[in-house]
Design a protein around this motif. Sequence first.
Motif, PDB file in Angstrom:
ATOM      1  N   MET A 161       0.818  -1.212   0.000  1.00 39.98           N
ATOM      2  CA  MET A 161       0.000   0.000   0.000  1.00 39.98           C
ATOM      3  C   MET A 161       0.852   1.263   0.000  1.00 39.98           C
ATOM      4  N   HIS A 162       2.102   1.146  -0.428  1.00 43.53           N
ATOM      5  CA  HIS A 162       2.966   2.328  -0.525  1.00 43.53           C
ATOM      6  C   HIS A 162       2.753   3.008  -1.882  1.00 43.53           C
ATOM      7  N   ILE A 163       2.718   4.342  -1.863  1.00 42.51           N
ATOM      8  CA  ILE A 163       2.531   5.112  -3.095  1.00 42.51           C
ATOM      9  C   ILE A 163       3.859   5.126  -3.858  1.00 42.51           C
ATOM     10  N   ILE A 164       3.819   4.622  -5.105  1.00 39.47           N
ATOM     11  CA  ILE A 164       5.042   4.607  -5.895  1.00 39.47           C
ATOM     12  C   ILE A 164       4.967   5.537  -7.098  1.00 39.47           C
ATOM     13  N   LEU A 165       3.769   6.026  -7.408  1.00 33.19           N
ATOM     14  CA  LEU A 165       3.634   6.926  -8.563  1.00 33.19           C
ATOM     15  C   LEU A 165       2.317   7.669  -8.473  1.00 33.19           C
ATOM     16  N   PHE A 166       2.319   8.949  -8.851  1.00 37.74           N
ATOM     17  CA  PHE A 166       1.077   9.698  -9.034  1.00 37.74           C
ATOM     18  C   PHE A 166       1.333  10.771 -10.080  1.00 37.74           C
ATOM     19  N   ASN A 167       0.276  11.247 -10.731  1.00 38.75           N
ATOM     20  CA  ASN A 167       0.461  12.215 -11.808  1.00 38.75           C
ATOM     21  C   ASN A 167       0.315  13.648 -11.302  1.00 38.75           C
ATOM     22  N   LYS A 168       0.531  14.591 -12.226  1.00 44.75           N
ATOM     23  CA  LYS A 168       0.527  16.005 -11.855  1.00 44.75           C
ATOM     24  C   LYS A 168      -0.861  16.462 -11.401  1.00 44.75           C
ATOM     25  N   MET A 179      -2.485  19.519   1.519  1.00 49.72           N
ATOM     26  CA  MET A 179      -1.595  18.419   1.920  1.00 49.72           C
ATOM     27  C   MET A 179      -0.219  18.685   1.322  1.00 49.72           C
ATOM     28  N   GLY A 180       0.650  19.317   2.100  1.00 45.19           N
ATOM     29  CA  GLY A 180       1.935  19.745   1.566  1.00 45.19           C
ATOM     30  C   GLY A 180       3.027  18.697   1.616  1.00 45.19           C
ATOM     31  N   LYS A 181       2.896  17.677   2.489  1.00 42.91           N
ATOM     32  CA  LYS A 181       3.997  16.728   2.653  1.00 42.91           C
ATOM     33  C   LYS A 181       4.113  15.801   1.455  1.00 42.91           C
ATOM     34  N   ALA A 182       5.309  15.269   1.264  1.00 41.17           N
ATOM     35  CA  ALA A 182       5.569  14.356   0.151  1.00 41.17           C
ATOM     36  C   ALA A 182       4.805  13.058   0.356  1.00 41.17           C
ATOM     37  N   LEU A 183       4.295  12.492  -0.742  1.00 41.15           N
ATOM     38  CA  LEU A 183       3.497  11.281  -0.662  1.00 41.15           C
ATOM     39  C   LEU A 183       4.247  10.049  -1.162  1.00 41.15           C
ATOM     40  N   LYS A 184       5.161  10.227  -2.076  1.00 41.90           N
ATOM     41  CA  LYS A 184       5.821   9.076  -2.687  1.00 41.90           C
ATOM     42  C   LYS A 184       6.575   8.277  -1.618  1.00 41.90           C
ATOM     43  N   GLN A 186       5.141   6.793   0.839  1.00 40.01           N
ATOM     44  CA  GLN A 186       4.339   6.748   2.057  1.00 40.01           C
ATOM     45  C   GLN A 186       3.228   5.704   1.914  1.00 40.01           C
ATOM     46  N   ASN A 187       2.784   5.183   3.065  1.00 36.34           N
ATOM     47  CA  ASN A 187       1.610   4.318   3.074  1.00 36.34           C
ATOM     48  C   ASN A 187       0.388   5.174   2.736  1.00 36.34           C
ATOM     49  N   MET A 188      -0.376   4.739   1.744  1.00 34.09           N
ATOM     50  CA  MET A 188      -1.470   5.559   1.231  1.00 34.09           C
ATOM     51  C   MET A 188      -2.489   5.890   2.320  1.00 34.09           C
ATOM     52  N   PHE A 189      -2.787   4.957   3.216  1.00 36.99           N
ATOM     53  CA  PHE A 189      -3.840   5.165   4.212  1.00 36.99           C
ATOM     54  C   PHE A 189      -3.356   6.010   5.386  1.00 36.99           C
ATOM     55  N   GLU A 190      -2.035   6.107   5.560  1.00 38.56           N
ATOM     56  CA  GLU A 190      -1.496   7.022   6.564  1.00 38.56           C
ATOM     57  C   GLU A 190      -1.344   8.424   5.990  1.00 38.56           C
ATOM     58  N   ALA A 191      -0.969   8.494   4.717  1.00 40.26           N
ATOM     59  CA  ALA A 191      -0.772   9.800   4.080  1.00 40.26           C
ATOM     60  C   ALA A 191      -2.100  10.478   3.750  1.00 40.26           C
ATOM     61  N   LEU A 192      -3.138   9.678   3.505  1.00 36.73           N
ATOM     62  CA  LEU A 192      -4.451  10.214   3.136  1.00 36.73           C
ATOM     63  C   LEU A 192      -5.487   9.696   4.137  1.00 36.73           C
ATOM     64  N   PRO A 193      -5.507  10.245   5.352  1.00 30.86           N
ATOM     65  CA  PRO A 193      -6.343   9.708   6.435  1.00 30.86           C
ATOM     66  C   PRO A 193      -7.844   9.858   6.197  1.00 30.86           C
ATOM     67  N   PHE A 194      -8.257  10.694   5.251  1.00 37.77           N
ATOM     68  CA  PHE A 194      -9.678  10.900   5.005  1.00 37.77           C
ATOM     69  C   PHE A 194     -10.293   9.779   4.169  1.00 37.77           C
ATOM     70  N   LEU A 195      -9.492   8.837   3.659  1.00 39.29           N
ATOM     71  CA  LEU A 195     -10.018   7.752   2.842  1.00 39.29           C
ATOM     72  C   LEU A 195     -10.916   6.840   3.680  1.00 39.29           C
ATOM     73  N   PRO A 196     -11.995   6.271   3.076  1.00 43.23           N
ATOM     74  CA  PRO A 196     -12.900   5.387   3.829  1.00 43.23           C
ATOM     75  C   PRO A 196     -12.157   4.177   4.402  1.00 43.23           C
ATOM     76  N   GLU A 197     -12.604   3.706   5.567  1.00 40.42           N
ATOM     77  CA  GLU A 197     -11.926   2.617   6.255  1.00 40.42           C
ATOM     78  C   GLU A 197     -11.957   1.306   5.472  1.00 40.42           C
TER      79      GLU A 197
END
Length: 471
Positions: A161-168, A179-184, A186-197
């Motif tokens: 569940m680690h983010i390895i790529l995202f587009n512009k 959300m200013g911190k780097a995402l690449k 990072q664990n997607m569910f920790e970096a984006l806490p608003f995602l549904p459980e």
Amino acid sequence: MQELRILILEDYPPDAELAMLELEENGLEFASRVVDNEEDFLRELNEFEPQVILSDYKLPTFDGISALKLVRGKFPEKPFIFVSGTFREDFAVETLKKGATDYVLKENISKLPFAVKRALKEVEKTLKRERAEKALKNSEMQYRTTINALDDMLIVVDSRMHIILFNKTFERKKKEFGMGKALKGQNMFEALPFLPENLKQEYLRIFETGESLINEYSYSVNGVEVVEEVRRIPVFEEGKVVRVLTIIRDVTERKNSENRIKASLNEKEALLKEIHHRVKNNMQIISSLLNLQSTQVRNEDDAELFKASQDRVRSMALIHSKLYQSDDLSSINFSEYITSLAYGLLSSYDVSSSVRLNLDLEDLSLNIETAIPCGLIINELLTNSIKHAFPNDEGEIYINLRELEGDKFQLIIGDTGQGFPEDLDFQKTDTLGMQLVMSLINQIDGKIEFEKDKGSKFKIIFGKLEYEERI
């Protein structure tokens, strides 16, 4: 720039001309063809090769749903927009589920140019997305540039569940939400806490099964309500899912538009219910006035005429009462209607204890165009049996209703009484009731047969009448 080609499926030329005029006035340059039947539609679909299709919902020999199926069978992404005069909420939902791009009411034809432009943009987005997905299968190096050109957000995660790529686009949206911190990495569910459980379980299922998923999600970020369509596509290496590509499309505007349309339809439905309720009340007032007037009549024959008119008004009022109570304001459960009408007439003539009622009714619905004349026919034949069939005030009345093949229905009304006189031709009698029955039979394009079998028996075959717009 290549000229836009539009195919219009419409049987009323002024409506087609109005649609084209509206598009021209909004700056769209296009060539068009207008057809009103399946043969011409298929020919122009292949020869004219339209980029957009505008279709009425119902035509005399063809219909929009059938046209939609034909188009989706050959061209899954071609914009198909319904342009109709009447469109209930269930029809709107049905057309979207079956692949329609959009729908516009003829009374709001000014919205058509925006629907066409939006559909063309959606096609362009879809083509971009398809090119991106194809590029992903060929080489990671080849699709990096392409995915950054997408208007949709794109993110790729690995099995941890680690983010390895995202587009512009995703990066730009991330900044909009603060959300200013780097995402690449990072664990997607920790970096984006608003995602549904429950989202994590869905990703795990994709890694296990290798099946794609398409869902819609609604959530709030920094007080902003967002609705997104999310496509998750597994990426395989040596037969195993190693990454999941997620394509996110913001459909908030589309959902808001759908909700506004739904609210408008609900408002019109409430208004139509109120109309049926008021019509029913007005008819009950007419029935009451007839009853009051009949008390002033000395002649029994004249009083019977008033009562017959009162029963006819009640039979029509009952239709509107059932429509008011129905979830579907265009049709009623006709078996329930017959039951209410029949027992009401027995009670009205005070024979409910001596005359038995035998009902064999299929559970089916009829529209108001067909239900009113059928209700009047049943009222006349039942009244005739109650008044004349049983000199000893005892017997049985039976009613049978069933659906036949070819959108036809069979209605049988009979009794075990003394029957019609041998020398009486029911089709040529001078009584108002039977004259009304014959006139209504013609109105519903029906056929009536009469049998003398231990009483009287009428068999009527008829079809549903289609709604005709009044001017």
